[in-house]
Design an enzyme around this catalytic site. Structure first.
Site, PDB file in Angstrom:
ATOM      1  N   LYS A  28       0.816  -1.220   0.000  1.00 49.36           N
ATOM      2  CA  LYS A  28       0.000   0.000   0.000  1.00 49.36           C
ATOM      3  C   LYS A  28       0.849   1.269   0.000  1.00 49.36           C
ATOM      4  CE  LYS A  28      -0.721   0.357   5.007  1.00 49.36           C
ATOM      5  NZ  LYS A  28      -0.054   1.633   5.221  1.00 49.36           N
ATOM      6  N   THR A  29       1.976   1.269   0.739  1.00 53.60           N
ATOM      7  CA  THR A  29       2.817   2.470   0.762  1.00 53.60           C
ATOM      8  C   THR A  29       3.379   2.741  -0.624  1.00 53.60           C
ATOM      9  OG1 THR A  29       3.411   2.025   3.061  1.00 53.60           O
ATOM     10  CG2 THR A  29       4.786   3.587   1.871  1.00 53.60           C
ATOM     11  N   ASP A 212      -3.829   7.499   4.370  1.00 47.46           N
ATOM     12  CA  ASP A 212      -3.355   6.153   4.699  1.00 47.46           C
ATOM     13  C   ASP A 212      -4.063   5.639   5.955  1.00 47.46           C
ATOM     14  OD1 ASP A 212      -1.872   3.847   4.583  1.00 47.46           O
ATOM     15  OD2 ASP A 212      -0.039   4.730   5.404  1.00 47.46           O
ATOM     16  N   GLU A 213      -4.120   4.307   6.139  1.00 50.15           N
ATOM     17  CA  GLU A 213      -4.723   3.674   7.332  1.00 50.15           C
ATOM     18  C   GLU A 213      -6.117   4.242   7.599  1.00 50.15           C
ATOM     19  OE1 GLU A 213      -3.313   1.168   8.356  1.00 50.15           O
ATOM     20  OE2 GLU A 213      -1.137   1.345   8.426  1.00 50.15           O
ATOM     21  N   GLN A 243      -7.567  -4.825   9.682  1.00 47.52           N
ATOM     22  CA  GLN A 243      -6.493  -4.339  10.561  1.00 47.52           C
ATOM     23  C   GLN A 243      -6.942  -3.156  11.414  1.00 47.52           C
ATOM     24  OE1 GLN A 243      -2.300  -4.599   8.993  1.00 47.52           O
ATOM     25  NE2 GLN A 243      -3.344  -4.715   7.022  1.00 47.52           N
ATOM     26  N   ARG A 592       2.554 -10.275  10.492  1.00 48.38           N
ATOM     27  CA  ARG A 592       3.878  -9.625  10.627  1.00 48.38           C
ATOM     28  C   ARG A 592       4.977 -10.588  10.202  1.00 48.38           C
ATOM     29  NH1 ARG A 592       2.171  -5.487   9.625  1.00 48.38           N
ATOM     30  NH2 ARG A 592       0.251  -6.677   9.400  1.00 48.38           N
TER      31      ARG A 592
END
Length: 659
Positions: A28-29, A212-213, A243, A592
């Site tokens: 995504k980044t 973002d997020e 998330q 993770r």
């Protein structure tokens, strides 16, 4: 590596509102940074008219660095990449008058806010009740409510009391020309929703938004995005409802659904290819999160290898669990010649780190705990830094408010509120107002006398700061204000008192070390370096952190401990029916891991001095059985694993004797 078709679609669609559902490890980044470059280079949108909003300063720094590699020269000048709060601060610095503030307003930190609300609350209030009141005030602000609106919306006695304290708190902030962190969103929102001219100006100033997020936005943050984007909806929101783990601080994953309702032409692009996890790990993540309800269905997939089975360790107690994890890390580091920073131990709560730290020390595994109180955030260090800030800058009202009555000087809240009002009338800072005879004449004799003594102290130390190294100034400051005696009164426990006194000495040593490193000698430069330096670099060490802290990170080897009922899911969440967020926490922890994942639980744990029997987490039954290896359930695999560990242990002992 080129963009995959879904990533490219997300980058190239710029003509209307876009929601990018970005699964864990789906890049995504990269999509956000490539889209910024696309807007500047292909769509000819000036960088100064683009804002990318993140939730952490670290994410903003990383994004800015990546954009710098994609956009050359001056083309990226003026680009805004920052947190919601930093954007709110920038807005208020420009529009302070519209928000009812004067230029040079102060920003109170969490400690300042807590202290002020404590003064306004009933005198006999207990810590838990005080925290609840503060949380209610913060919640009202995060919903974008004024004190009047909070009072109107109150449904019980506790909420009505919180609304009254909120109103008194805001009056005091206004008198001090100060804001708190929640105001950095609430005040800009109030201006944008209530002032058409300001709204039009900012929509022209920021023509394209990237958020973002997005699943972590609260109500006020969502309304702020909507106010800036307007009906045209030129924005890209990137998020993942799987998330969303911050409901406790106001995050509202329902904002994803709200987006679809507010923008009927919303386009949705799903990023489902995971570039991080081995396929076994990803299957576990998909299987567990499938038990949650979803607004938008998605299923992650990966072209990575299968990877080893996910190990599930059943341990006798939390000490045995810690020993198993420490031994496994030592073994894997030796087996794979892996650096320590590729290992992470994740847990539900910070208290779980204690047994782990002991076991890691015995196993000679270097570690770093994320989430403990950073040195510069310790109360006594912040007190002295506030003194130094005020000595350096007499217009720093936030520093003045922190230290004017520390140690106690008989300068009460009523005096400070009156001082703030008089300073506002004269358009000067609080310290300068306290040096004005006309102002002092309007205060009580005792308060005026105390202020004269305080301002004299600051003036004297400011003169010395011009010729005295900062480290020596710290030593003199501690002596002049009697800070050691203040700690002795405040802290009764000898060991804790000694630690706090040691922290004061260490602050002086930091300043001395900076001079040795050739840092600028003046106080202002050293304070700036001290505030902005990265002093929490874990280096080559295994990372210990909560599941909340781990979001956004990835590690080659992950150990998730305490996977038992009442720990994960947490006891409070079970009682309150908040199982879905706990399941999302486990999902975040699982994803993770890049190569190898271990889950562990203890059959018994010590809680509040008692030994409590534990059940394995209900979530373990939701994982795909074929991808798990349970210790104790496969004799052949267990014997092979024990043999491998024994060989590794013998090799480590041999190397120790060789040393």
């Amino acid at each position: 590596m080129s963009l995959n078709p879904q990533q490219r679609a997300a980058v190239e669609y710029c003509d209307g509102p876009l929601l990018v559902l970005a699964g864990a490890g789906s890049g995504k980044t990269r999509v956000i940074t490539e889209k910024i470059a696309h807007l500047i280079k292909r769509r000819q949108v000036p960088a100064a008219k683009i804002a990318a909003i993140t939730f952490t300063n670290k994410a903003a720094r990383e994004m800015r660095e990546r954009v710098g590699k994609l956009v050359s020269g001056t083309a990226a000048e003026g680009l805004t990449v920052c947190t919601f709060h930093a954007l709110g601060l920038k807005f208020l610095q420009i529009e302070h008058a519209r928000a009812g503030l004067r230029r040079g307003f102060s920003i109170l930190d969490a400690d300042d806010t807590q202290g002020m609300i404590k003064e306004l609350a009933p005198k006999a209030i207990k810590p838990d009740a005080l925290f609840a009141l503060q949380s209610l005030v913060s919640r009202a602000k995060n919903e974008g409510l004024t004190p009047e609106q909070a009072a109107a919306a109150a449904t019980g006695a506790r909420e009505r009391e919180a609304a009254e304290i909120y109103a008194a708190y805001q009056r005091r902030l206004a008198a001090f020309n100060a804001v708190d962190f929640d105001d950095l969103i609430r005040l800009p929102l109030g201006v944008l929703e209530g002032d058409e001219e300001a709204r039009a100006g900012w929509r022209e100033r920021l023509r394209y938004l990237l958020v973002d997020e997005y699943q972590d936005t609260n109500s006020a943050q969502y309304r702020l995005v909507k106010a800036l984007a307007g009906e045209r909806g030129l924005f890209t929101a990137v998020g993942d409802d799987d998330q969303s783990i911050y409901a406790w601080r106001g995050a509202n994953p329902e904002n994803l659904a709200e987006l679809a309702r507010d923008y009927p032409k919303l386009r949705v692009v799903k990023l489902e290819q995971n570039y991080r996890c081995a396929r076994r790990i990803l299957r576990c993540a998909n299987k567990v999160i499938a038990h949650n309800a979803h607004l938008f269905e998605k299923r992650l997939w990966s072209e990575q290898g299968e990877g080893p089975p996910v190990r599930v360790l059943e341990c006798r107690d939390d000490e045995h669990e810690a020993e198993c994890v420490a031994g496994a890390i030592a073994h894997l580091a030796e087996k794979h010649k892996a650096p320590w920073h590729e290992f992470a131990i994740l847990y539900r709560g910070n208290h779980q780190s204690r047994a782990l730290e002991k076991a890691l020390r015995l196993a000679r595994v270097p570690y770093h705990v994320t989430g403990g109180t950073a040195f510069l955030d310790r109360a006594e260090v912040k007190d002295l830094l506030a003194y130094l800030r005020l000595i350096n800058n007499p217009d720093d009202d936030a520093a003045f408010l922190r230290v004017v009555n520390l140690p106690r000087r008989d300068i009460g809240a009523t005096t400070l509120e009156k001082l703030g009002e008089l300073a506002g009338v004269r358009h000067v800072s609080l310290l300068r107002a306290a040096q004005n005879d006309a102002v002092l004449g309007q205060l009580s004799g005792r308060a005026a006398s105390s202020l004269v003594a305080f301002t004299g102290l600051i003036r004297d130390l400011a003169a010395k700061a011009e010729r005295t190294p900062a480290a020596d100034l710290v030593d003199e400051l501690v002596t002049r204000i009697g800070y050691a005696d203040h700690i002795a009164v405040q802290v009764k426990e000898p060991a804790l008192r000694e630690r706090r006194l040691e922290n004061l000495k260490e602050l002086g040593e930091w300043f001395r070390a900076m001079r040795k490193d050739g840092a600028a000698g003046d106080l202002a430069a050293q304070l700036a370096l001290l505030s902005h330096g990265d002093r929490d670099d874990p280096g080559n060490a295994a990372r210990l952190m909560t599941l909340h802290s781990a979001k956004g990170l990835e590690f080659r080897f992950v150990f998730l401990v305490g996977v038992d009922d009442t720990t994960l899911p947490h006891e409070g969440s079970i009682e309150e029916g908040r199982i879905e967020e706990e399941r999302r926490l486990l999902y975040v922890g699982i994803t993770r891991a890049k190569e190898q994942l271990s889950l562990s639980y203890a059959k018994r744990r010590k809680r509040f001095g008692e030994i409590i029997a534990n059940q394995p987490s209900r979530f373990l039954a939701e994982l795909p059985a074929d991808d798990l290896h349970w210790s104790g359930r496969d004799a052949e695999q267990d014997a092979a694993h024990r043999q491998e560990l024994a060989s590794s242990h013998i090799a480590r002992l041999a190397s120790l004797f060789a040393d």
